[in-house]
Design a protein around this motif. Structure first.
Motif, PDB file in Angstrom:
ATOM      1  N   ALA A 102       1.029  -1.399   0.122  1.00  0.00           N
ATOM      2  CA  ALA A 102       0.127   0.403  -0.001  1.00  0.00           C
ATOM      3  C   ALA A 102       0.749   1.394   0.048  1.00  0.00           C
ATOM      4  N   ALA A 103       2.353   1.392   0.789  1.00  0.00           N
ATOM      5  CA  ALA A 103       2.808   2.416   0.515  1.00  0.00           C
ATOM      6  C   ALA A 103       3.481   2.555  -0.581  1.00  0.00           C
ATOM      7  N   ALA A 104       3.328   1.655  -1.378  1.00  0.00           N
ATOM      8  CA  ALA A 104       4.940   1.506  -2.342  1.00  0.00           C
ATOM      9  C   ALA A 104       3.724   2.190  -3.810  1.00  0.00           C
ATOM     10  N   LEU A 105       2.437   1.734  -3.595  1.00  0.00           N
ATOM     11  CA  LEU A 105       0.613   2.799  -4.964  1.00  0.00           C
ATOM     12  C   LEU A 105       0.473   3.573  -4.379  1.00  0.00           C
ATOM     13  N   LEU A 106       0.762   4.149  -2.778  1.00  0.00           N
ATOM     14  CA  LEU A 106       1.047   5.298  -1.636  1.00  0.00           C
ATOM     15  C   LEU A 106       1.806   6.644  -3.052  1.00  0.00           C
ATOM     16  N   LEU A 107       2.868   6.277  -2.614  1.00  0.00           N
ATOM     17  CA  LEU A 107       3.658   7.036  -3.534  1.00  0.00           C
ATOM     18  C   LEU A 107       4.283   6.681  -4.843  1.00  0.00           C
ATOM     19  N   VAL A 108       3.739   6.073  -6.137  1.00  0.00           N
ATOM     20  CA  VAL A 108       3.389   6.293  -7.044  1.00  0.00           C
ATOM     21  C   VAL A 108       2.509   6.957  -7.411  1.00  0.00           C
ATOM     22  N   VAL A 109       1.290   6.640  -6.352  1.00  0.00           N
ATOM     23  CA  VAL A 109       0.173   7.881  -6.879  1.00  0.00           C
ATOM     24  C   VAL A 109       0.534   8.991  -6.520  1.00  0.00           C
ATOM     25  N   GLY A 110       1.471   9.236  -5.484  1.00  0.00           N
ATOM     26  CA  GLY A 110       1.201  10.845  -4.709  1.00  0.00           C
ATOM     27  C   GLY A 110       1.913  11.567  -6.166  1.00  0.00           C
ATOM     28  N   ILE A 111       2.998  10.782  -6.366  1.00  0.00           N
ATOM     29  CA  ILE A 111       3.986  11.738  -6.745  1.00  0.00           C
ATOM     30  C   ILE A 111       3.416  12.047  -8.623  1.00  0.00           C
ATOM     31  N   ALA A 112       2.475  11.306  -9.063  1.00  0.00           N
ATOM     32  CA  ALA A 112       2.138  11.159 -10.389  1.00  0.00           C
ATOM     33  C   ALA A 112       0.791  12.458  -9.659  1.00  0.00           C
ATOM     34  N   LEU A 113       0.225  12.412  -8.548  1.00  0.00           N
ATOM     35  CA  LEU A 113      -0.200  13.425  -8.672  1.00  0.00           C
ATOM     36  C   LEU A 113       0.522  14.912  -8.186  1.00  0.00           C
ATOM     37  N   LEU A 114       0.999  14.871  -8.236  1.00  0.00           N
ATOM     38  CA  LEU A 114       1.918  16.412  -7.732  1.00  0.00           C
ATOM     39  C   LEU A 114       2.436  16.663  -8.948  1.00  0.00           C
ATOM     40  N   MET A 115       2.850  16.116  -9.475  1.00  0.00           N
ATOM     41  CA  MET A 115       3.435  16.413 -10.824  1.00  0.00           C
ATOM     42  C   MET A 115       2.298  16.761 -11.945  1.00  0.00           C
ATOM     43  N   THR A 116       1.617  16.081 -12.201  1.00  0.00           N
ATOM     44  CA  THR A 116       0.090  16.626 -12.868  1.00  0.00           C
ATOM     45  C   THR A 116      -0.515  18.126 -11.979  1.00  0.00           C
ATOM     46  N   ARG A 117      -0.316  18.069 -11.123  1.00  0.00           N
ATOM     47  CA  ARG A 117      -0.592  19.657 -10.196  1.00  0.00           C
ATOM     48  C   ARG A 117       0.080  21.042 -11.119  1.00  0.00           C
ATOM     49  N   VAL A 118       1.622  20.736 -11.095  1.00  0.00           N
ATOM     50  CA  VAL A 118       2.494  21.307 -11.518  1.00  0.00           C
ATOM     51  C   VAL A 118       2.582  20.617 -12.864  1.00  0.00           C
ATOM     52  N   GLY A 119       2.605  20.362 -13.691  1.00  0.00           N
ATOM     53  CA  GLY A 119       1.548  20.895 -15.098  1.00  0.00           C
ATOM     54  C   GLY A 119       2.791  19.824 -15.518  1.00  0.00           C
ATOM     55  N   LEU A 120       3.939  18.537 -15.046  1.00  0.00           N
ATOM     56  CA  LEU A 120       4.435  18.631 -15.705  1.00  0.00           C
ATOM     57  C   LEU A 120       3.765  16.180 -16.128  1.00  0.00           C
ATOM     58  N   SER A 121       4.235  16.094 -16.594  1.00  0.00           N
ATOM     59  CA  SER A 121       4.073  14.145 -16.827  1.00  0.00           C
ATOM     60  C   SER A 121       4.147  13.673 -16.006  1.00  0.00           C
ATOM     61  N   PRO A 122       3.253  13.420 -15.347  1.00  0.00           N
ATOM     62  CA  PRO A 122       3.090  12.211 -14.329  1.00  0.00           C
ATOM     63  C   PRO A 122       3.711  10.544 -14.211  1.00  0.00           C
ATOM     64  N   ALA A 123       4.182  10.824 -15.634  1.00  0.00           N
ATOM     65  CA  ALA A 123       5.413   9.342 -16.423  1.00  0.00           C
ATOM     66  C   ALA A 123       6.695   9.892 -15.603  1.00  0.00           C
ATOM     67  N   LEU A 124       7.278  10.970 -16.184  1.00  0.00           N
ATOM     68  CA  LEU A 124       8.116  11.437 -15.981  1.00  0.00           C
ATOM     69  C   LEU A 124       8.934  12.103 -14.615  1.00  0.00           C
ATOM     70  N   GLY A 125       8.064  12.004 -13.603  1.00  0.00           N
ATOM     71  CA  GLY A 125       7.424  12.588 -12.012  1.00  0.00           C
ATOM     72  C   GLY A 125       8.265  10.889 -11.144  1.00  0.00           C
ATOM     73  N   THR A 126       7.317  10.371 -11.709  1.00  0.00           N
ATOM     74  CA  THR A 126       7.664   8.671 -11.233  1.00  0.00           C
ATOM     75  C   THR A 126       8.422   7.915 -11.622  1.00  0.00           C
ATOM     76  N   PHE A 127       9.131   7.959 -13.047  1.00  0.00           N
ATOM     77  CA  PHE A 127      10.810   7.343 -13.126  1.00  0.00           C
ATOM     78  C   PHE A 127      11.397   7.966 -12.406  1.00  0.00           C
ATOM     79  N   LEU A 128      11.964   9.434 -12.106  1.00  0.00           N
ATOM     80  CA  LEU A 128      12.635  10.127 -11.473  1.00  0.00           C
ATOM     81  C   LEU A 128      12.368   9.960 -10.135  1.00  0.00           C
ATOM     82  N   ALA A 129      11.945   9.511  -9.304  1.00  0.00           N
ATOM     83  CA  ALA A 129      11.462   9.078  -8.209  1.00  0.00           C
ATOM     84  C   ALA A 129      12.400   7.742  -7.800  1.00  0.00           C
ATOM     85  N   GLY A 130      12.115   6.980  -9.319  1.00  0.00           N
ATOM     86  CA  GLY A 130      12.965   5.683  -8.871  1.00  0.00           C
ATOM     87  C   GLY A 130      13.905   5.361  -9.520  1.00  0.00           C
TER      88      GLY A 130
END
Length: 636
Positions: free
Chosen positions: A234-262
């Motif tokens: 659940a924590a792993a899913l929360l991490l991915v969903v949270g980063i994707a949401l953050l990137m979307t809110r600032v106008g960035l690609s969610p895929a790019l944001g989660t790739f950076l986190a990875g």
């Protein structure tokens, strides 16, 4: 709720039926998902209701997860080494493809703003399609695969300025298109001045990097102590969903944001746990994405405008393929890797659906342009597995490395009593042992790079394919006594056995076997000296384990030797029964029982070392019962 369950049942049934069938036909899983989407879509069995309209938005999260997992596999040092292909190869691909397609669109009568938008949209490729297909075929780590990944990563970055540029290209504001809400989702930076938007974007990226290093690791460490895997998942899913949401809110690609986190977490101790926990979700969502792509292909438009759509798809793929092959040549990829790179990326990507919808909403493109392009994009994506299959099975065998001028076999200038075919780790050990005892060997290997390396180390190794009887004769096979087969594949070993037994029947063959099945094949072909590569090391480990449990050294050695003799006899007996499955199993079970009784009889009279901390009587009793021995008492 009933509607949701019905849709879930339809998607899962389509995947379970279509994907194994496609894999069995050699078409790959991705094409299987696409065909499943076509079958259940509005132009197939029409099993998708209104709930299927938004499935693409959910399925796109599979691409986000895939980029996160890929980031976990890429350490920052490797990403730094890829900076040249990311910026150079990726940048040139996007720029050149945009320019060419914009020029074609201008020539076809589009206004320059619309032509530029079309060029940018068609310059993108499908991250999901390409990386999934490369991973399925085990090609993602190759030079061509890494180059394709670098281009895809740059394209994901390039989507951001494209979205920012489209409003500037607008000539009028049309009503929102279907899916326009998704394309123009509200962000936190809307209405802010440019400098504030830039700061917000940089702040979000910094938050991902700093959080990944100093916040996420302690959190996962704390969760790990709970030993509750479902909470970790659940924590792993929360991490991915949270980063994707953050990137979307600032106008960035969610895929790019989660790739950076990875990438940030690639060197953490939780890397493998995160990969294993997210892999099932990633696979299911990616499958859903591919099914959705298949279902969105507008066959009604294709049927209404067959020449237009077919021409668009063929033209897009042909133009991109030519540009990609030219770039591969400019960046000095080998012919084989250049073809892999070219045939991997000529489709248009999933981001094109978002960009086309956004361009229509902003008035950059009209429906007369976006309609045919949406159908062409979906069909080009569906063609990806077929293109890679065509390259693999048709192009590569003809103009790939096999068609290149082959290196001539070396002239063998010596004759020895032993011929060794293959000088990798296995063959080199045999050859060095013989040489150390004054036995001359003639070594043949088909790997030219390995030959040059071994020669630089002072070893006499000749390049050549030992399965050629003329080369064996030139190497002295008519006068040699032994032929050692230490080749890299069972297929090549069996071919060489046939050649040697036909042309040089006097040679005693000593053959390396990879497993039981390989050993059965070699014994059946008449080879009497077969050596399974894992047997000796396994017996040594077992012998050492017996010693640590209190057995005397000579007793452990005797047990290992008895096991070896019994096992080798069993392989030969089982070879005679391998065509009859029931008899094979019966013989195998009898052999296992016989071996246990044989070794148990030895154990009855064994003198165990009491100093090792084990009680001999307890050990014998537990061995009889088949129970694991109790832990040895702790020392003082």
């Amino acid at each position: 709720m009933t509607g949701f369950l019905e849709q879930a049942f339809v998607y899962l049934l389509a995947a379970v039926v279509a994907v194994p069938l496609a894999r069995r036909l050699g078409l790959g899983a991705v094409l299987g998902y696409l065909l499943a989407g076509v079958a259940i879509g509005p132009f197939g069995l029409r099993l998708l209701g209104t709930e299927g309209q938004d499935v693409m938005h959910v399925a796109e999260f599979g691409v986000v997860m895939m980029l996160f997992v890929i980031g976990l596999e890429l350490q920052p040092s490797l990403l730094w080494r890829l900076r040249a292909p990311i910026l150079g190869l990726g940048g040139l691909q996007v720029a050149a493809t945009t320019a060419v397609f914009a020029g074609i669109a201008l020539a076809l009568g589009l206004e320059w703003r619309a032509a530029l938008a079309v060029g940018m949209i068609l310059s993108l490729s499908s991250t999901a399609m390409v990386l999934s297909t490369l991973a399925e075929k085990g090609l993602i780590k190759t030079e061509g695969g890494q180059s394709a990944f670098s281009v895809l990563l740059f394209q994901d970055i390039a989507v951001i300025p494209m979205l920012a540029l489209f409003p500037l290209l607008a000539v009028s504001h049309a009503a929102p298109a279907a899916g326009g809400e998704h394309a123009a989702a509200e962000t936190w930076v809307q209405g802010l001045p440019a400098w504030a938007q830039t700061l917000a974007v940089l702040g979000a990226v910094a938050a991902v990097v700093i959080g990944g290093r100093f916040v996420v690791r302690p959190v996962f460490r704390t969760i790990g102590r709970l030993r509750m895997r479902e909470i970790f998942t659940a924590a792993a899913l929360l991490l991915v969903v949270g980063i994707a949401l953050l990137m979307t809110r600032v106008g960035l690609s969610p895929a790019l944001g989660t790739f950076l986190a990875g990438v940030v977490l690639a060197e953490s101790e939780y890397r493998h746990e995160l990969e294993s926990d997210l892999e099932p979700f990633e696979g299911l969502l990616l499958g859903l994405f591919f099914i959705a792509v298949g279902a969105t292909i507008d066959f009604a438009r294709v049927a209404a405008e067959p020449m237009t759509i077919t021409g668009l798809v063929a033209g897009i793929i042909a133009v991109k393929l030519v540009l990609l092959l030219a770039l591969a040549r400019a960046f000095r990829l080998s012919r084989e890797q250049g073809l892999l790179f070219g045939f991997a990326l000529p489709q248009v990507g999933e981001f094109a659906f978002v960009l086309l919808s956004f361009a229509q909403q902003e008035g950059v493109l009209g429906t007369d342009v976006t309609g045919p392009l949406v159908a062409a994009v979906a069909l080009s994506m569906a063609a990806t597995p077929l293109l890679m299959l065509f390259n693999e099975r048709v192009i590569q065998p003809r103009i790939g490395p096999r068609a290149a001028p082959a290196r001539e076999a070396d002239a063998v200038e010596e004759e020895h009593p032993v011929l060794i075919a293959g000088f990798g780790a296995f063959g080199a050990t045999v050859g060095r042992l013989l040489a150390a005892n004054g036995v001359g060997t003639t070594v043949l290997d088909v790997d030219s790079d390995r030959v040059e390396l071994l020669r630089s180390l002072g070893l006499r190794v000749y390049y050549g394919d030992a399965s050629r009887h003329d080369l064996l004769r030139a190497a002295g096979a008519e006068r040699a006594r032994l032929l050692v087969l230490a080749l890299d594949t069972p297929e090549r070993t069996r071919d060489l056995v046939k050649t040697a037994r036909k042309h040089f029947p006097h040679l005693v063959i000593l053959a390396r076997a990879f497993d039981w099945a390989d050993a059965h094949d070699l014994i059946a072909s008449g080879v009497t000296h077969v050596y399974r590569e894992s047997l000796d090391s396994s017996l040594r480990m077992g012998q050492d384990a017996l010693g640590m449990l209190g057995f005397r050294a000579h007793q452990a050695h005797r047990a290992a030797q008895k096991f070896r003799r019994h096992d080798e006899d069993a392989v030969r007996e089982l070879t005679e029964s391998r065509e009859d499955r029931s008899r094979y199993i019966s013989v195998a079970r009898r052999r296992i029982t016989d071996l246990e009784q044989l070794l148990m009889a030895d154990l009855e009279g064994a003198e165990l070392d009491r100093d090792a901390g084990w009680d001999p009587e307890t050990l014998r009793e537990e061995a009889r019962r088949g129970a694991p021995p109790a832990p040895a008492p702790a020392g003082d």
